[in-house]
Design an enzyme around this catalytic site. Structure first.
Site, PDB file in Angstrom:
ATOM      1  N   GLU A 129       3.692   5.834 -12.917  1.00 46.10           N
ATOM      2  CA  GLU A 129       4.459   4.815 -13.628  1.00 46.10           C
ATOM      3  C   GLU A 129       4.437   4.981 -15.136  1.00 46.10           C
ATOM      4  OE1 GLU A 129       3.245   0.862 -12.450  1.00 46.10           O
ATOM      5  OE2 GLU A 129       2.418   1.638 -10.568  1.00 46.10           O
TER       6      GLU A 129
ATOM      7  N   ASP B 207       1.416  -4.099  -0.635  1.00 46.48           N
ATOM      8  CA  ASP B 207       0.427  -3.148  -1.144  1.00 46.48           C
ATOM      9  C   ASP B 207      -0.574  -3.904  -2.004  1.00 46.48           C
ATOM     10  OD1 ASP B 207       1.444  -2.498  -4.206  1.00 46.48           O
ATOM     11  OD2 ASP B 207       3.132  -2.758  -2.842  1.00 46.48           O
TER      12      ASP B 207
END
Length: 260
Positions: A154, A63
């Site tokens: 996150e 990614d």
């Protein structure tokens, strides 16, 4: 008598000194052996991507975002490891209410190189969930033939836990309604445990847990993608790259990706 005393003192002083040097020498030898073992591990257990790759997985992906800079996709797609090739790529499209500066460029390049691609939204819990989803949809457009959308969460940004969950759910609902598929949630093990938990167990999970040999730990539910390293190297990219594997036994990916 004086001579004897002097000899006796000298002997007593010499014995422990020799013992200390003996142990010091053994310690040096032991350190050298450990160093050789570590070097061998680094040389022979690392792939061409500069990291150890978990065994038992045949679907590998990366990614990227604007932090990887300009990517040479020709080099990235060239063969780099006889046993491992990159099967899919996820790209960051938006973060909060901003667009990733490299998304359009990367999105176009992956299509031209016939890579299985997907887009992710970096979620800001301190901002409206529906508006973040709307910006993602506007920026990405159709995902026909692509991987499912991902919401990356996150950090709390000092947002109350219940508010965080409510805004995240609103974002997921908006993406689900538009694309007709459940979005994947990306996070790391302790964040999922502490802030999401059972409320989001019905969503596919992309979990980050580094330096593990065969699978992520501390997560009790099934997972679909495992981000096992953030320190990978790959041709065409000057910065470190995140590396992932697909859990084909529990996959939400299209059959042509997983090979099932």
């Amino acid at each position: 008598m004086t001579t004897n005393k002097r000899k006796k003192r000298k002997t007593k002083q010499d014995i422990p000194t020799r013992g200390r040097w003996k142990w010091f020498g053994l310690g040096i030898c032991f350190a050298i052996l450990i160093g050789i073992a570590l070097i061998n591990h680094a040389l022979f257990n690392r792939s061409h991507f500069g990291i150890s790759m978990p065994a038992g997985y045949h679907m590998h992906g990366i990614d990227v975002s604007q932090y990887q800079g300009k990517i040479d996709w020709d080099k990235l797609c060239s063969p780099q490891d006889s046993d491992i090739h990159i099967s899919f790529v996820y790209m960051r499209a938006t973060m909060g209410m901003r667009q990733d500066k490299r998304f359009k460029e990367n999105w176009k390049a992956t299509a031209e190189h016939h890579l299985k691609r997907g887009a992710y939204l970096y979620f800001h819990p301190n901002k409206d969930g529906e508006k973040q989803a709307a910006l993602f949809i506007k920026n990405v457009g159709s995902l026909a033939g692509c991987l499912p959308p991902v919401v990356d969460i996150e950090k709390t940004h000092r947002t109350d836990k219940n508010v965080l969950k409510k805004r995240l759910q609103a974002c997921l609902n908006a993406l689900h309604n538009y694309y007709g598929i459940r979005p994947i949630i990306y996070t790391y093990t302790t964040f999922y445990r502490d802030y999401l938990g059972e409320s989001f167990d019905s969503y596919p999970l992309w979990i980050a847990h580094y330096e593990r040999d065969d699978k992520p730990d501390y997560i009790q539910r099934k997972w679909d993608i495992w981000q096992h390293s953030e320190r990978g190297r790959i041709a065409g990219v000057t910065e470190f790259v995140d590396f992932n594997v697909l859990n084909c036994d529990n996959s939400i990916m299209p059959c042509e990706v997983c090979g099932n």
